[in-house]
Design a protein around this motif. Structure first.
Motif, PDB file in Angstrom:
ATOM      1  N   ASN A 231      15.104  68.003  66.082  1.00  0.00           N
ATOM      2  CA  ASN A 231      16.352  67.962  66.850  1.00  0.00           C
ATOM      3  C   ASN A 231      17.584  68.014  65.951  1.00  0.00           C
ATOM      4  O   ASN A 231      18.578  67.322  66.178  1.00  0.00           O
ATOM      5  CB  ASN A 231      16.402  66.723  67.758  1.00  0.00           C
ATOM      6  CG  ASN A 231      15.434  66.827  68.923  1.00  0.00           C
ATOM      7  OD1 ASN A 231      14.925  67.905  69.228  1.00  0.00           O
ATOM      8  ND2 ASN A 231      15.157  65.707  69.554  1.00  0.00           N
TER       9      ASN A 231
ATOM     10  N   HIS B   3      16.794  59.378  62.177  1.00  0.00           N
ATOM     11  CA  HIS B   3      16.956  58.936  63.555  1.00  0.00           C
ATOM     12  C   HIS B   3      17.029  57.411  63.534  1.00  0.00           C
ATOM     13  O   HIS B   3      16.031  56.731  63.314  1.00  0.00           O
ATOM     14  CB  HIS B   3      15.793  59.436  64.422  1.00  0.00           C
ATOM     15  CG  HIS B   3      15.749  60.938  64.536  1.00  0.00           C
ATOM     16  ND1 HIS B   3      16.080  61.602  65.700  1.00  0.00           N
ATOM     17  CD2 HIS B   3      15.443  61.886  63.632  1.00  0.00           C
ATOM     18  CE1 HIS B   3      15.961  62.908  65.498  1.00  0.00           C
ATOM     19  NE2 HIS B   3      15.579  63.103  64.253  1.00  0.00           N
TER      20      HIS B   3
ATOM     21  N   CYS C 285       9.934  68.764  62.026  1.00  0.00           N
ATOM     22  CA  CYS C 285       9.079  69.461  62.999  1.00  0.00           C
ATOM     23  C   CYS C 285       8.811  70.884  62.529  1.00  0.00           C
ATOM     24  O   CYS C 285       9.741  71.612  62.160  1.00  0.00           O
ATOM     25  CB  CYS C 285       9.739  69.479  64.378  1.00  0.00           C
ATOM     26  SG  CYS C 285       8.701  70.190  65.679  1.00  0.00           S
TER      27      CYS C 285
ATOM     28  N   PHE D 105      10.757  55.711  68.576  1.00  0.00           N
ATOM     29  CA  PHE D 105      10.477  57.127  68.827  1.00  0.00           C
ATOM     30  C   PHE D 105      10.033  57.339  70.271  1.00  0.00           C
ATOM     31  O   PHE D 105      10.533  58.242  70.960  1.00  0.00           O
ATOM     32  CB  PHE D 105       9.398  57.634  67.870  1.00  0.00           C
ATOM     33  CG  PHE D 105       8.995  59.060  68.109  1.00  0.00           C
ATOM     34  CD1 PHE D 105       9.732  60.100  67.568  1.00  0.00           C
ATOM     35  CD2 PHE D 105       7.879  59.360  68.877  1.00  0.00           C
ATOM     36  CE1 PHE D 105       9.352  61.425  67.789  1.00  0.00           C
ATOM     37  CE2 PHE D 105       7.496  60.675  69.106  1.00  0.00           C
ATOM     38  CZ  PHE D 105       8.243  61.715  68.564  1.00  0.00           C
TER      39      PHE D 105
ATOM     40  N   GLU E 234      12.955  56.917  72.630  1.00  0.00           N
ATOM     41  CA  GLU E 234      14.007  57.936  72.515  1.00  0.00           C
ATOM     42  C   GLU E 234      13.541  59.327  72.928  1.00  0.00           C
ATOM     43  O   GLU E 234      14.381  60.210  73.195  1.00  0.00           O
ATOM     44  CB  GLU E 234      14.509  57.995  71.063  1.00  0.00           C
ATOM     45  CG  GLU E 234      15.244  56.732  70.621  1.00  0.00           C
ATOM     46  CD  GLU E 234      15.435  56.666  69.117  1.00  0.00           C
ATOM     47  OE1 GLU E 234      14.996  57.618  68.422  1.00  0.00           O
ATOM     48  OE2 GLU E 234      16.018  55.673  68.640  1.00  0.00           O
ATOM     49  N   GLN E 235      12.245  59.549  72.978  1.00  0.00           N
ATOM     50  CA  GLN E 235      11.728  60.901  73.235  1.00  0.00           C
ATOM     51  C   GLN E 235      10.958  60.988  74.546  1.00  0.00           C
ATOM     52  O   GLN E 235       9.976  61.733  74.661  1.00  0.00           O
ATOM     53  CB  GLN E 235      10.828  61.347  72.061  1.00  0.00           C
ATOM     54  CG  GLN E 235      11.483  61.289  70.703  1.00  0.00           C
ATOM     55  CD  GLN E 235      12.760  62.114  70.625  1.00  0.00           C
ATOM     56  OE1 GLN E 235      12.893  63.144  71.296  1.00  0.00           O
ATOM     57  NE2 GLN E 235      13.715  61.670  69.818  1.00  0.00           N
ATOM     58  N   LYS E 236      11.434  60.275  75.545  1.00  0.00           N
ATOM     59  CA  LYS E 236      10.748  60.280  76.840  1.00  0.00           C
ATOM     60  C   LYS E 236      10.616  61.686  77.427  1.00  0.00           C
ATOM     61  O   LYS E 236       9.664  61.982  78.160  1.00  0.00           O
ATOM     62  CB  LYS E 236      11.495  59.374  77.825  1.00  0.00           C
ATOM     63  CG  LYS E 236      11.345  57.882  77.555  1.00  0.00           C
ATOM     64  CD  LYS E 236      12.014  57.080  78.639  1.00  0.00           C
ATOM     65  CE  LYS E 236      11.747  55.616  78.652  1.00  0.00           C
ATOM     66  NZ  LYS E 236      11.476  54.913  77.479  1.00  0.00           N
ATOM     67  N   ASN E 237      11.559  62.555  77.108  1.00  0.00           N
ATOM     68  CA  ASN E 237      11.547  63.900  77.690  1.00  0.00           C
ATOM     69  C   ASN E 237      10.413  64.771  77.156  1.00  0.00           C
ATOM     70  O   ASN E 237      10.068  65.788  77.771  1.00  0.00           O
ATOM     71  CB  ASN E 237      12.885  64.605  77.430  1.00  0.00           C
ATOM     72  CG  ASN E 237      13.199  64.737  75.952  1.00  0.00           C
ATOM     73  OD1 ASN E 237      12.977  63.796  75.182  1.00  0.00           O
ATOM     74  ND2 ASN E 237      13.723  65.877  75.549  1.00  0.00           N
ATOM     75  N   ILE E 238       9.808  64.399  76.018  1.00  0.00           N
ATOM     76  CA  ILE E 238       8.722  65.228  75.487  1.00  0.00           C
ATOM     77  C   ILE E 238       7.377  64.504  75.468  1.00  0.00           C
ATOM     78  O   ILE E 238       6.384  65.083  75.007  1.00  0.00           O
ATOM     79  CB  ILE E 238       9.042  65.754  74.074  1.00  0.00           C
ATOM     80  CG1 ILE E 238       9.105  64.606  73.059  1.00  0.00           C
ATOM     81  CG2 ILE E 238      10.303  66.601  74.065  1.00  0.00           C
ATOM     82  CD1 ILE E 238       9.062  65.080  71.612  1.00  0.00           C
TER      83      ILE E 238
END
Length: 325
Positions: free
Chosen positions: A77, A82, A101, A176, A179-183
């Motif tokens: 990102n 982070h 990534c 992590f 913060e990364q619920k969308n993935i």
């Protein structure tokens, strides 16, 4: 010297184990020297034991970011660091995950997350707890994997997550996931490396796996089990399922609960399958004697090779399941 060329296990294709998936080649001698250099650097006195929210931690982050940039590994990102907060009644501390990534060749929007925590215990009684096995060993391995995967990406995208605060209630992994619920639904599996170099007397690399049936067919699970058994009987690391149920040495943490013993436990609670590789506790664990001079180098180099081969197998096997008949 290390007799590096003698360390590695090739698959005995004449054995009962079979797979249509081509495993990765062994890791080169040049790669071995690189990973050992990273491990030696990260476990040096320079970082003062890499304690959470300390100057040594910030120096560790600088080292990781510099190494990733030198390899041209993309930031996750668009940023490597982070930050997250640990707040108590009396104070607030900042932790920092370092994340990169590597896009996959086929399933770019689905992820394998590789984790290794870089924090350790800092200093106690004027002695530096360098944490060579715990967990400079896992961090150095991830840096090597980053280089290998940059040159030969997997089919799935790979998130390289260097967690902070593992020694403080798994804070980095929890941050992590929060913060990364969308993935989260796109994360196929977590592979966690925590203490894979052992002590001079270490003979077994242990592993724990859960919920892989969500990813692999029964035939693929059988193949993976046979592959792991092959590594148990035909390698210097004697890959072994399960951990000894003992309380940890030198810590008030009860490591008998191996499902929650490291960052993989946080992923598992979020419903994500995992494999955790480690040696379990040993005489140098959480002591000033866990330094570079006391790790088992031959064991470590064999371990990173065998773990990488399993990573490649899982990536290919998962993709086999999405290819139309």
């Amino acid at each position: 010297m290390l007799f590096l060329s003698l360390l590695y296990v090739s698959i005995a294709w004449s054995s009962p184990w079979r797979s249509s998936v081509q495993l990765s080649p062994v890791i080169s001698d040049k790669d071995n020297l690189s990973v050992l250099e990273h491990l030696k650097n990260l476990s040096s006195d320079q970082f003062l034991g890499r304690k959470f929210a300390s100057p040594g931690s910030i120096e560790s982050q600088d080292y990781l970011v510099s190494a990733l940039k030198a390899l041209s590994i993309p930031a996750f990102n668009n940023q490597y660091r982070h930050h997250f907060k640990q707040s108590t009644l009396f104070q607030s501390k900042q932790g920092t995950n370092v994340i990169a990534c590597i896009p996959g060749t086929h399933q770019k929007d689905e992820y394998i997350v590789l984790t290794a925590h870089y924090d350790h215990l800092g200093t106690k009684r004027n002695k530096i707890y360098n944490g060579a096995d715990d967990n400079a060993s896992g961090v150095a391995a991830l840096l090597l994997y980053a280089e290998l995967l940059k040159n030969s990406p997997l089919k799935y995208s790979v998130i390289l997550l260097f967690t902070d605060g593992e020694e403080v209630d798994l804070l980095g992994a929890k941050a992590f996931i929060a913060e990364q619920k969308n993935i989260l639904s796109k994360i196929k599996v977590n592979i966690n490396l925590d203490m894979i170099a052992g002590s001079k007397k270490t003979k077994k690399l242990r592993f724990l796996k859960k919920d892989l049936a969500q990813l692999l067919s029964s035939q693929q699970l059988d193949e993976l089990t046979q592959l792991q058994h092959h590594f148990k009987t035909n390698s210097v690391i004697h890959l072994t399922p399960g951990f000894r149920r003992v309380k940890s040495v030198g810590s008030n943490v009860n490591r008998a609960n191996w499902l929650m013993a490291s960052d993989h436990g946080v992923f598992s609670k979020a419903g994500i399958p995992f494999i955790y590789f480690g040696v379990g506790t040993h005489k140098n664990y959480h002591s000033e004697f866990d330094d570079y001079a006391n790790i088992n180098q031959n064991f470590y180099l064999a371990a990173i090779n065998i773990i990488f081969q399993q990573l490649v197998y899982i990536d290919n096997a998962m993709y086999e399941g999405v290819i139309p008949d």
